[in-house]
Write an enzyme that holds these catalytic residues in place. Structure first.
Site, PDB file in Angstrom:
ATOM      1  N   LYS A  63       0.855  -1.188   0.000  1.00 41.05           N
ATOM      2  CA  LYS A  63       0.000   0.000   0.000  1.00 41.05           C
ATOM      3  C   LYS A  63       0.884   1.228   0.000  1.00 41.05           C
ATOM      4  O   LYS A  63       1.999   1.202   0.515  1.00 41.05           O
ATOM      5  CB  LYS A  63      -0.889   0.022   1.251  1.00 41.05           C
ATOM      6  CG  LYS A  63      -2.130   0.857   1.084  1.00 41.05           C
ATOM      7  CD  LYS A  63      -3.152   0.132   0.267  1.00 41.05           C
ATOM      8  CE  LYS A  63      -4.498   0.780   0.252  1.00 41.05           C
ATOM      9  NZ  LYS A  63      -5.540  -0.187  -0.191  1.00 41.05           N
TER      10      LYS A  63
HETATM   11  N1  GLU Z   1      -7.141   0.051  -3.292  1.00 42.15           N
HETATM   12  C1  GLU Z   1      -7.940  -1.102  -3.576  1.00 42.15           C
HETATM   13  C2  GLU Z   1      -8.061  -1.993  -2.352  1.00 42.15           C
HETATM   14  O1  GLU Z   1      -7.917  -1.552  -1.234  1.00 42.15           O
HETATM   15  C3  GLU Z   1      -7.493  -1.839  -4.817  1.00 42.15           C
HETATM   16  C4  GLU Z   1      -6.092  -2.339  -4.823  1.00 42.15           C
HETATM   17  C5  GLU Z   1      -5.641  -2.873  -6.176  1.00 42.15           C
HETATM   18  O2  GLU Z   1      -6.456  -2.982  -7.084  1.00 42.15           O
HETATM   19  O3  GLU Z   1      -4.455  -3.163  -6.293  1.00 42.15           O
HETATM   20  O4  GLU Z   1      -8.367  -3.155  -2.449  1.00 42.15           O
END
Ligand code: GLU
Length: 436
Positions: free
Chosen positions: A125
Site C-alpha cells: 500500500k
Molecule cells: N485500493 C484497492 C483496495 O484496497 C485496490 C487495490 C488494487 O487494485 O491493487 O483493495
C-alpha cells in the site's frame, strides 16, 4: 521491530489480553485478528513473526513546485507487506491524515485480500500526506510523478503494482504509468492497474469493488434466507465503492433507504432513487449536500438505521463499541478497509450480525486489477461481460470458501477469512522455504 512483534505475539498468546479499547492503531487492529487466526492455525512463532511483519517500508520526501512558485515537501509511503504469493499489489491513497501505521495495516490487508480471492499477488500500500482537494491538477501531477520517480526501483509489473485508493483515480494512474515508462524507455502498461481503458485499463475495473460488494451481499442474503426484494440497505460513503454498490443492489431489487458522503447523509423509507443521487452528486462537485430526494440524517443515524444491510464504504473505524450495540442491520458488508474495530466485532458477533469482512467484501477491486494486469501482459482485452462473469465467480467462490472455514472453526467470517488467507500464505512459505 522484531522486539515489538515478539512482544505482541507473546502478549496475545501467552499472557492476559491487554485493556479493552477501540483500535486507535489500524495495524494493531490487523494484528489482533491475525492473532486469533494464528492460534487456530497453531502457527509456529517464527512463521507468525515473518507473516505479520512488513517486508519493506519506504518513506520518501516529495518536493513539489506549487503553482505559487513556492516549493513544498510532502511525505510519501510505500509499504510492501509480503511477496510470498507473487508481486506485491495495492493502492495509493492521498489524504491529510494518512500515516505509516495505517499504510502498514492496509498493506497487510492487501496480502490477506489477495489470498482470499486467490489472485497471485502479495500485498502493498502507498500513501501521500496531502490534501488533494486543495491542490491544482498541475500540482497533483507533479506530486504523483515525483512520488513515482522516487520509488522507481520499487515499482514494476513483476515487482510492485500500484492502483487507485482513497482520493486517487485513473488520471493519477496514467501519470504513474507515464513516469515509469519514461524511465524504462518503453511503455509499461502493466505497472499500474485502475488506469484509463485507453491506456490498457480493464473494462469493469471502476465498478469492480462495488460489484464485488453486491455479489457477496447477495451470497450472504441467500445463506440467511433473505430475499433482495424484501431487504432495505444503508450505505455510508458515495464514492467509487458506495455509489456503485448502491446502484447494483438497487438493480437486484433491494431498497436503498439511506446514503451518505463526507458532506451529508439522507434517508427515505420509500427508497432513494440512486440514479438521481449519482447525477446530483456529479453535478454538485461530487457532493450529496442538498440532495432533495430524502430527509437529512447524521452519520450515527445512518450507521444505526433500521435496515437489513449496512454497507460501510467510507473509511476506517466507523463501527465502534459505541455504536455497535445499536446497529440493526443483520448483514454488514465492508466496502471500506477496516471500518469495524475489533471491539465492535466482538459486540456484533455476540449479537449475531453477519459481518462480511473487508478482505473479502471489497476484494472485487483487486480481483479486476489482476484481470487488468493479465490483459496488459497478454495484450488481449476482454469484454465487460467476461470481466463481470469472472469477477462474480471468483467472489462467490471466495465467499463460499470463507463461509466453510468459518463454520468449520465456529468463528466469525472475519476470522474465517484470516484463517483461510494465512493458511494459504503460510503454505506457500513452507513450500518455498527460507533462503539463507
Ligand atoms: N485500493 C484497492 C483496495 O484496497 C485496490 C487495490 C488494487 O487494485 O491493487 O483493495
Amino acid at each position: 521491530m522484531s522486539q515489538f512483534k515478539r512482544s505482541v505475539y507473546e502478549r496475545s498468546i501467552y499472557k492476559e489480553p491487554g485493556p479493552i479499547r477501540d483500535s486507535e492503531n489500524p495495524f494493531e487492529a490487523m494484528v489482533e485478528r491475525f492473532d486469533v487466526a494464528a492460534k487456530i492455525l497453531q502457527l509456529d512463532s517464527g512463521f507468525y513473526e515473518y507473516l505479520v511483519t512488513p517486508s519493506r517500508i519506504h518513506i520518501t520526501a516529495i518536493p513539489v513546485m506549487m503553482d505559487s512558485g513556492q516549493m513544498r515537501v510532502f511525505q510519501g509511503f510505500r509499504v510492501i507487506h509480503n511477496e510470498i504469493l507473487g508481486p506485491s499489489k495495492g493502492g495509493i491513497r492521498y489524504a491529510e491524515d494518512v500515516n505509516l501505521e495505517e499504510v502498514k495495516a492496509l498493506a497487510a490487508w492487501m496480502t490477506w485480500k489477495c489470498a482470499v480471492v486467490n489472485v497471485p499477488f502479495g500485498g502493498a500500500k502507498g500513501g501521500v500526506v496531502c490534501n488533494p482537494r486543495e491542490m491544482s491538477p498541475g500540482e497533483l501531477e507533479r506530486l504523483t510523478r515525483r512520488y513515482t520517480a522516487n520509488l522507481i526501483d520499487v515499482f514494476g509489473p513483476e515487482k510492485d503494482i500500484p492502483a487507485p485508493d482513497m482520493n486517487t483515480n485513473e488520471q493519477i494512474m496514467a501519470w504513474i504509468l507515464d513516469t515509469y515508462s519514461m524511465h524504462a524507455k518503453r511503455t509499461e502498461t502493466a505497472v499500474v492497474t485502475g488506469k484509463p481503458i485507453l491506456l490498457g485499463g480493464s473494462r469493469g475495473r471502476r465498478e469492480a469493488t462495488g460489484r464485488g460488494v453486491m455479489t457477496v451481499t447477495l451470497a450472504a442474503m441467500e445463506r440467511l434466507g433473505m430475499r433482495p426484494s424484501q431487504c432495505t440497505v444503508a450505505i455510508q460513503g458515495f464514492g467509487n465503492v458506495g455509489s456503485i454498490a448502491a446502484q447494483l443492489l438497487e438493480e437486484q431489487g433491494c431498497r436503498i433507504v439511506a446514503i451518505s458522503d463526507v458532506s451529508s447523509g439522507y434517508f427515505n423509507a420509500e427508497g432513494i432513487d440512486v440514479g438521481a443521487a449519482v447525477e446530483y452528486s456529479a453535478a454538485h462537485g461530487n457532493s450529496l449536500e442538498g440532495f432533495p430526494g430524502a430527509e437529512p440524517i447524521t452519520n450515527e443515524e445512518l450507521i444505526t438505521a433500521d435496515v437489513d444491510v449496512l454497507v460501510p464504504a467510507a473509511k476506517e473505524d466507523q463501527i465502534t463499541r459505541h455504536n455497535a450495540p445499536d446497529i440493526k442491520a443483520k448483514i454488514i458488508a465492508e466496502g471500506a478497509n477496516g471500518p469495524t474495530t475489533p471491539r465492535a466485532d466482538d459486540i456484533l458477533n455476540e449479537r449475531g450480525v453477519l459481518v462480511i469482512p473487508d478482505i473479502l467484501a471489497n476484494a472485487g477491486g483487486v480481483t479486476v486489477s489482476y484481470f487488468e494486469w493479465v490483459q496488459d501482459r497478454q495484450g488481449y482485452f476482454w469484454t465487460t461481460d467476461r470481466v463481470n462473469r469472472r469477477l462474480d465467480r471468483m467472489m462467490r467462490t471466495a465467499f463460499d470458501s470463507v463461509f466453510d472455514v468459518a463454520s468449520r472453526h465456529d468463528v466469525s467470517l472475519r476470522i474465517g477469512a484470516y484463517v483461510y488467507a494465512i493458511e494459504k500464505v503460510a503454505g506457500a512459505l513452507r513450500l518455498r522455504g527460507i533462503y539463507a
